[in-house]
Design an enzyme around this catalytic site. Sequence first.
Site, PDB file in Angstrom:
ATOM      1  CE1 TYR A 194      21.154   3.723   6.878  1.00 11.13           C
ATOM      2  CE2 TYR A 194      23.189   2.739   7.638  1.00 11.13           C
ATOM      3  CZ  TYR A 194      22.512   3.548   6.748  1.00 11.13           C
ATOM      4  OH  TYR A 194      23.192   4.178   5.741  1.00 11.13           O
ATOM      5  CB  THR A 195      17.029  -1.829  11.481  1.00  9.75           C
ATOM      6  OG1 THR A 195      18.335  -1.690  12.075  1.00  9.75           O
ATOM      7  CG2 THR A 195      17.171  -2.497  10.131  1.00  9.75           C
TER       8      THR A 195
END
Length: 324
Positions: free
Chosen positions: A58-59
């Site tokens: 995630y990110t």
Amino acid sequence: MRYATLGHSGLKVSSACLGTMNFGTLDGVAICREEDAAGIVSAFLDAGGNFFDTADGYTGGESEEIVGRAVRRRRDEVVLATKAFLPQGPGPNDRGLSRAHLTRALEASLRRLGTDHIDLYQCHQWDESTPIEETMATLDGFVRSGKVRYLGCSNFTAAQIVESQWAAQRAGGTSFISLQPQYSLLHREIEAEILPTCDRHGLGTMIWSPLGGGVLTGRYGQAGTPEEGSRAARLKASSMPLAQAWGDAMLNDRDLGIAGEVVKTAAGLGVTPATVALSWVSRRPGVTSVIIGPRTVDQLHANLAGLAYDLPDAVLDHLDQISG
């Protein structure tokens, strides 16, 4: 806030799970800045929530870093879940569920989260290239080392769940206690085989995308044109072809028709469409916790109110008919 044990375990988790995929920057755009994320985490804990979900992918790992800093002072109150599988580099062993990759991925997640253990470590998806026996033996080693407390999986089919549990049992190791599947009024595929398999094999569920990627909030209208800043707009504008395809797939006639019915139902009840969608999924058989992904504190409180709302039986029946 309601609590339940997660699968065949003694682990108590809140009925709402705070999803943190939005924490950080994606494609150069700050989806949820760290100061905003910290406020959401604090408000969630104050509301009685204890369950947090992130992933190393995630990110670009920023989500784990933000979550780790946000919960550090209240770490003992938190059930911290993360996932591994997604690429962490360009090399052939920089992804998947092999012993080589999982071992490096776990150590990297521990560093980013700033903790000495992860409460729930999950396989983000099935790995066709790695024997499941290798994966389950590796995960069992993590539990025995004390770096992981419980194990789970995400997006596995019913057959993959069974194979995993059998592999763990044959080796006398640690089995999965949870599955993270997609489930909403738009996507009910798990009802046929996956939810019954979870029940038989002792897995609780953490539901992702209960709002159908935002479609069930009614924000796209019948035209299906994504507004600026929406999830569909971000996906369609992404540099990743898979993300673009996902964004396009979100806005089809069937799903927009169901969303329109949800909007009408919500208007008749005097609540928001999101409240209708969240209330429906949270009360489905086999659902342990529902992952919400607010980008503001106001959205958090609205989502929690939706999960706490009780839909009338007649409305539940109507929603079953329009979405089945």
